[in-house]
Write a protein that holds these residues in place. Sequence first.
Motif, PDB file in Angstrom:
ATOM      1  N   ARG A   1       0.829  -1.193   0.000  1.00 27.68           N
ATOM      2  CA  ARG A   1       0.000   0.000   0.000  1.00 27.68           C
ATOM      3  C   ARG A   1       0.873   1.257   0.000  1.00 27.68           C
ATOM      4  N   GLY A   2       0.527   2.226  -0.815  1.00 25.71           N
ATOM      5  CA  GLY A   2       1.242   3.486  -0.880  1.00 25.71           C
ATOM      6  C   GLY A   2       2.359   3.528  -1.900  1.00 25.71           C
ATOM      7  N   ARG A   3       2.688   2.395  -2.488  1.00 19.90           N
ATOM      8  CA  ARG A   3       3.762   2.362  -3.480  1.00 19.90           C
ATOM      9  C   ARG A   3       3.274   2.984  -4.787  1.00 19.90           C
ATOM     10  N   VAL A   4       4.124   3.802  -5.400  1.00 25.39           N
ATOM     11  CA  VAL A   4       3.813   4.417  -6.694  1.00 25.39           C
ATOM     12  C   VAL A   4       4.156   3.417  -7.790  1.00 25.39           C
ATOM     13  N   LEU A   5       3.171   3.032  -8.570  1.00 21.76           N
ATOM     14  CA  LEU A   5       3.388   2.031  -9.610  1.00 21.76           C
ATOM     15  C   LEU A   5       4.079   2.622 -10.831  1.00 21.76           C
TER      16      LEU A   5
ATOM     17  N   LEU B   1      -4.231  -4.130 -10.468  1.00 20.62           N
ATOM     18  CA  LEU B   1      -4.914  -3.042  -9.769  1.00 20.62           C
ATOM     19  C   LEU B   1      -6.297  -2.781 -10.388  1.00 20.62           C
ATOM     20  N   GLN B   2      -6.346  -2.823 -11.708  1.00 23.68           N
ATOM     21  CA  GLN B   2      -7.616  -2.608 -12.392  1.00 23.68           C
ATOM     22  C   GLN B   2      -8.623  -3.710 -12.036  1.00 23.68           C
ATOM     23  N   GLN B   3      -8.147  -4.952 -11.963  1.00 19.57           N
ATOM     24  CA  GLN B   3      -9.019  -6.064 -11.595  1.00 19.57           C
ATOM     25  C   GLN B   3      -9.556  -5.897 -10.180  1.00 19.57           C
ATOM     26  N   GLN B   4      -8.730  -5.381  -9.279  1.00 11.12           N
ATOM     27  CA  GLN B   4      -9.170  -5.139  -7.913  1.00 11.12           C
ATOM     28  C   GLN B   4     -10.277  -4.102  -7.884  1.00 11.12           C
ATOM     29  N   TYR B   5     -10.130  -3.032  -8.673  1.00  9.48           N
ATOM     30  CA  TYR B   5     -11.174  -2.011  -8.745  1.00  9.48           C
ATOM     31  C   TYR B   5     -12.472  -2.583  -9.298  1.00  9.48           C
ATOM     32  N   ARG B   6     -12.327  -3.488 -10.272  1.00  2.00           N
ATOM     33  CA  ARG B   6     -13.526  -4.108 -10.834  1.00  2.00           C
ATOM     34  C   ARG B   6     -14.266  -4.929  -9.791  1.00  2.00           C
ATOM     35  N   THR B   7     -13.522  -5.647  -8.942  1.00  2.00           N
ATOM     36  CA  THR B   7     -14.152  -6.440  -7.884  1.00  2.00           C
ATOM     37  C   THR B   7     -14.896  -5.546  -6.904  1.00  2.00           C
TER      38      THR B   7
ATOM     39  N   LEU C   1       1.599  -5.732 -15.843  1.00  2.00           N
ATOM     40  CA  LEU C   1       0.944  -6.732 -15.003  1.00  2.00           C
ATOM     41  C   LEU C   1       0.440  -6.121 -13.702  1.00  2.00           C
ATOM     42  N   GLU C   2       1.232  -5.258 -13.097  1.00  2.00           N
ATOM     43  CA  GLU C   2       0.811  -4.620 -11.856  1.00  2.00           C
ATOM     44  C   GLU C   2      -0.412  -3.727 -12.064  1.00  2.00           C
ATOM     45  N   LEU C   3      -0.414  -2.973 -13.163  1.00  2.00           N
ATOM     46  CA  LEU C   3      -1.560  -2.100 -13.455  1.00  2.00           C
ATOM     47  C   LEU C   3      -2.820  -2.920 -13.731  1.00  2.00           C
ATOM     48  N   GLU C   4      -2.660  -4.043 -14.437  1.00  2.00           N
ATOM     49  CA  GLU C   4      -3.818  -4.901 -14.710  1.00  2.00           C
ATOM     50  C   GLU C   4      -4.367  -5.505 -13.423  1.00  2.00           C
TER      51      GLU C   4
END
Length: 573
Positions: A74-78, A96-102, A91-94
Amino acid sequence: MPDTGSVLEMESARAELQLALTDRLLLSEKTEETLTELVAGLLAANLNYSSNATQQRRREATDGVEPVFYEVKRGRVLLRQGDEVTAQKILELEALQQQYRTDWSLLSLVGMVLLIALAVFSLWRYVVHFQKRVRYQRVRHLYPLVLVVLVGMVALTRGSLFLGEAVAQAAPLEPFTSVLSYGYAVPFASGGVLLMLLVNVQVAWAFAAVFGVVIAAMTQDLGMTVFALLSSFAALYGMSQYKQRTALTRAGMIVGGVNAIAALGLGLLAQPNQQLTAFAFQALCAVVGGILVSVVVTIVIPPMEHLFQSLTDIKLLELSNMNLPVLKDLAVLAPGTYHHSVVVGTLAEKAAEAIGVNALFARVSAYYHDIGKLQQPQYFVENQKDGRNPHDDLSPNVSALILVSHVKDGVAYAQEHGLPQPLIDAIPQHHGTRLIRFFHEKAKQLAIEDGREVDESKFRYPGPKPRSKETAVLMLADSVEAISRTLSDTSPTNLRVMIQCAIKDVVDDDQLDECALTIGDLSKISEAFLSVLAGMHHQRIEYPDSTEKSGTDVEASLPDEDSSSKFPDQTYH
């Protein structure tokens, strides 16, 4: 087969074959052409594309890949501006996007529940208000019926959409793989049509609007929501009257046509570049959805009628059959009452049509409003023969009790024969709390001689007063028909005066306090009664005298004798 690069298509194989024959054999042009055609005909494809096998291989390959997890604190700049976008960053951005979708799917569920709850609450408020505003209901348990239809339609829609997805996944070719096309085959309009037939059009329109909100929350598809609303509105328009079973088939065809146009319009709006076969398949599914509306309603409406004791027009038409046991008994045992009921039915139907209420219910309720007279038909003036009146030997109080009892007997008789509750309610309401004037006046005369007081309540019917326009019309028609039998002068002018006096008498007795009749309605009712009675009491043609008259001519030339004129003051019934 791991390597498909060396696989030739049929056209390429034929070209290579022709080239090989040209290079290796020295043949004339005609022989070469003939040999090429002969050998080319022997070529056959030995490798075909399988959509199902390909999908299965893809699923197996996907399932065989081991999941890879990347821990991001948490807090890390991607990614910063100017950083290189590597495969790892993607992969990291994808992830994160999947987490937002959930997280968003959970919020969507909450939003869907809120929308459906608000829609159901709005429908409940409307139904409760409608019940308070209109006393007469064709169904006893209105809101439970609406709720059952709503839950059933949600289940039917969800099940149909799930089935459409399964069929689309199993289909090998386009356009049969389109999930959207199968969605058009869902009979969205079934709920609205059911409520229109079981209750009325106002509740059906309210349900259609609320169900549109539910569809929007379920599918999150604006196009499907618009389609469902248009389908429901077309069905309600097509089901203006339900006097024949074929009306459902006709409505289904209308809905199918509107569905096809709506599906075509939505398809052109959303995907204008798709193939013509896709448009055709969507239209076909939409037509099937319209036909399924009539199928679903035809299957569901009989048990719903019985479960919620609803009174549809088809049920009323069945009850208007004069060969039913109750009406046959009335015709045989109380023929005067039977004829009176038929005429009252004609008067009530005409008046109900004039003020825009359920004319069929008014007519059928008139057929059954006096079935209580079957218990003691001889005590009612229309059934008395040879001028003998058994009330001459009874006191006014006893006579009043006998007349009042036909209401209670009628209710019991109707319940015994399983008549719908609205028809049973019409039996006591057609008399309301009216005064049995003839025997009340007779009792007052005897009381003056004996120096007694007369209790007026003993000479009134128990009620209740009419609670709908239909039963109020029935009361007026019953009174007007009974008085018309006592008239010796049945000219239109005299009939008009009689009708106006009869209506005024009911109004002055406060019998219309619990229904919604207006002064304008009473004027229309009066004119409707006059048109019927004037037609019934028209003047007959006076036949010329003849020196040779047949028996028929002699009978026709005899003046009519109004048997009811023997009892001009006995208007009790």
